[in-house]
Design an enzyme around this catalytic site. Sequence first.
Site, PDB file in Angstrom:
ATOM      1  N   GLN A  31      -2.095   7.934   4.095  1.00  0.00           N
ATOM      2  CA  GLN A  31      -1.139   8.129   5.194  1.00  0.00           C
ATOM      3  C   GLN A  31      -0.195   9.289   4.852  1.00  0.00           C
ATOM      4  OE1 GLN A  31       0.369   4.046   5.260  1.00  0.00           O
ATOM      5  NE2 GLN A  31       0.343   4.107   3.024  1.00  0.00           N
ATOM      6  N   ASP A  86       7.299  -1.064  -0.503  1.00  0.00           N
ATOM      7  CA  ASP A  86       8.684  -0.618  -0.722  1.00  0.00           C
ATOM      8  C   ASP A  86       9.460  -1.633  -1.564  1.00  0.00           C
ATOM      9  OD1 ASP A  86       8.803  -1.469   2.660  1.00  0.00           O
ATOM     10  OD2 ASP A  86       9.677  -2.715   1.098  1.00  0.00           O
ATOM     11  N   ASP A 106      -0.591  -3.593  -2.361  1.00  0.00           N
ATOM     12  CA  ASP A 106      -0.441  -2.501  -1.395  1.00  0.00           C
ATOM     13  C   ASP A 106      -1.560  -1.494  -1.650  1.00  0.00           C
ATOM     14  OD1 ASP A 106       2.310  -1.255   0.338  1.00  0.00           O
ATOM     15  OD2 ASP A 106       0.483  -0.081   0.063  1.00  0.00           O
ATOM     16  N   ASP A 137      -6.786  -2.957  -1.364  1.00  0.00           N
ATOM     17  CA  ASP A 137      -6.820  -3.328   0.048  1.00  0.00           C
ATOM     18  C   ASP A 137      -6.527  -4.825   0.156  1.00  0.00           C
ATOM     19  OD1 ASP A 137      -9.182  -2.667   2.749  1.00  0.00           O
ATOM     20  OD2 ASP A 137      -7.514  -4.102   2.614  1.00  0.00           O
ATOM     21  N   GLY A 138      -5.508  -5.162   0.911  1.00  0.00           N
ATOM     22  CA  GLY A 138      -5.137  -6.578   1.027  1.00  0.00           C
ATOM     23  C   GLY A 138      -6.245  -7.419   1.608  1.00  0.00           C
ATOM     24  N   ASP A 155       3.203  -7.911   5.084  1.00  0.00           N
ATOM     25  CA  ASP A 155       4.221  -6.897   5.371  1.00  0.00           C
ATOM     26  C   ASP A 155       3.507  -5.550   5.489  1.00  0.00           C
ATOM     27  OD1 ASP A 155       6.962  -5.461   3.391  1.00  0.00           O
ATOM     28  OD2 ASP A 155       6.369  -5.189   5.502  1.00  0.00           O
ATOM     29  N   GLU A 158       1.784  -0.938  11.058  1.00  0.00           N
ATOM     30  CA  GLU A 158       1.267  -1.376  12.361  1.00  0.00           C
ATOM     31  C   GLU A 158      -0.256  -1.268  12.356  1.00  0.00           C
ATOM     32  OE1 GLU A 158       5.280  -0.066  14.685  1.00  0.00           O
ATOM     33  OE2 GLU A 158       3.371   0.121  15.675  1.00  0.00           O
TER      34      GLU A 158
HETATM   35  N1  SAM Z   1       8.131  -3.262   7.355  1.00  0.00           N
HETATM   36  C1  SAM Z   1       7.109  -2.291   7.746  1.00  0.00           C
HETATM   37  C2  SAM Z   1       6.594  -2.630   9.135  1.00  0.00           C
HETATM   38  O1  SAM Z   1       6.893  -3.724   9.628  1.00  0.00           O
HETATM   39  O2  SAM Z   1       5.869  -1.776   9.693  1.00  0.00           O
HETATM   40  C3  SAM Z   1       6.018  -2.271   6.701  1.00  0.00           C
HETATM   41  C4  SAM Z   1       6.501  -1.646   5.421  1.00  0.00           C
HETATM   42  S1  SAM Z   1       5.403  -1.603   4.095  1.00  0.00           S
HETATM   43  C5  SAM Z   1       5.856  -0.093   3.392  1.00  0.00           C
HETATM   44  C6  SAM Z   1       3.818  -1.324   4.840  1.00  0.00           C
HETATM   45  C7  SAM Z   1       2.764  -1.154   3.779  1.00  0.00           C
HETATM   46  O3  SAM Z   1       1.485  -1.641   4.204  1.00  0.00           O
HETATM   47  C8  SAM Z   1       2.506   0.316   3.369  1.00  0.00           C
HETATM   48  O4  SAM Z   1       3.028   0.543   2.080  1.00  0.00           O
HETATM   49  C9  SAM Z   1       0.984   0.479   3.428  1.00  0.00           C
HETATM   50  O5  SAM Z   1       0.481   1.254   2.353  1.00  0.00           O
HETATM   51  C10 SAM Z   1       0.538  -0.976   3.371  1.00  0.00           C
HETATM   52  N2  SAM Z   1      -0.821  -1.232   3.870  1.00  0.00           N
HETATM   53  C11 SAM Z   1      -1.399  -0.772   5.005  1.00  0.00           C
HETATM   54  N3  SAM Z   1      -2.674  -1.221   5.091  1.00  0.00           N
HETATM   55  C12 SAM Z   1      -2.900  -1.993   3.979  1.00  0.00           C
HETATM   56  C13 SAM Z   1      -4.001  -2.740   3.486  1.00  0.00           C
HETATM   57  N4  SAM Z   1      -5.174  -2.779   4.166  1.00  0.00           N
HETATM   58  N5  SAM Z   1      -3.863  -3.417   2.316  1.00  0.00           N
HETATM   59  C14 SAM Z   1      -2.686  -3.384   1.632  1.00  0.00           C
HETATM   60  N6  SAM Z   1      -1.597  -2.683   2.030  1.00  0.00           N
HETATM   61  C15 SAM Z   1      -1.710  -1.993   3.205  1.00  0.00           C
END
Ligand code: SAM
Length: 275
Positions: A31, A86, A106, A137-138, A155, A158
């Site tokens: 990203q 974060d 994450d 990957d979660g 968390d 989108e």
């Molecule tokens: N509070 C924010 C919101 O509601 O949009 C989210 C913040 S947090 C930084 C979002 C995190 O999700 C990012 O660091 C991103 O790298 C992670 N993320 C996205 N897709 C993911 C996946 N498939 N597995 C694990 N983490 C993922």
Amino acid sequence: MELWYTEKQTENYGITAKIRETLVTEKTEFQDLAIIDTVEFGRMLVLDGMVMTTEKDEFVYHEMVAHPALYTHPNPKHVLVVGGGDGGVIREVMKHPNVEKAVLVDIDGKVIEYSKKFLPSIAGELDNPRVEVLVNDGYMHIHDHKNAYDVIMVDSTEPVGPAVELFSRGFYQGIYESLKEDGTFVAQTDNPWFKADLIRNVNRDVKEIFPIVRVYCANIPTYPSGLWTFTMGSKKYDPLQVDETKIPEIDTKYYSPRLHKAAFVLPKFVEDLCK
Ligand code: SAM
């Protein structure tokens, strides 16, 4: 010259914030990442042009992801946070002494790295000895860890890019199987003004999998529309059956024992999405 950061929250509407300084911008493997210092909300993490968290209002979201579920489950020892690089949700989880281990997964290690460097008030607990940080990957992690967690918190960003799968029925089925037999999960499920269909579909999918499903709201000024929802799925414990007099007053600024059940009282137009 004034510099402003604008997030288009829909094709026709957005928010804009005056910038003091750009601290980092980088196109990571997953990203576009930026951390900017804004006059109104302090330092702000932006991913793919979307506000993720800000120093000024982050406490609302991070407290409301963590505490309703952690006070619904009577004794959460093993917790998983999917996304959350974060560190804000992990910081809140660490306020629960009975949590023996919190795993954060994450997909993007750069979010973790730069949050530690530029957002210490949010990321400060990522080095806590009770925390294990994984870059993965979660979706994969929950399918590789069955019957493992008391509470799972999603968390994620989108449903775009790497997070698309984290809003799928298959993911919620995987969460069900990754939870212990009395486990509880909560996911951030966006806003009812611009993402009503997402909330309706997630609610439908989670209800097909979990016996107890509840939705609650919180006000987050820098998120699209400012009204945010969270969807909780539980195998055994109902957040509305919790004795709030037994919930301790901890170091929070938004969540409280009095707010625990009140947050689940929804505006009618949001209730209608969850029928
Ligand atoms: N509070 C924010 C919101 O509601 O949009 C989210 C913040 S947090 C930084 C979002 C995190 O999700 C990012 O660091 C991103 O790298 C992670 N993320 C996205 N897709 C993911 C996946 N498939 N597995 C694990 N983490 C993922």
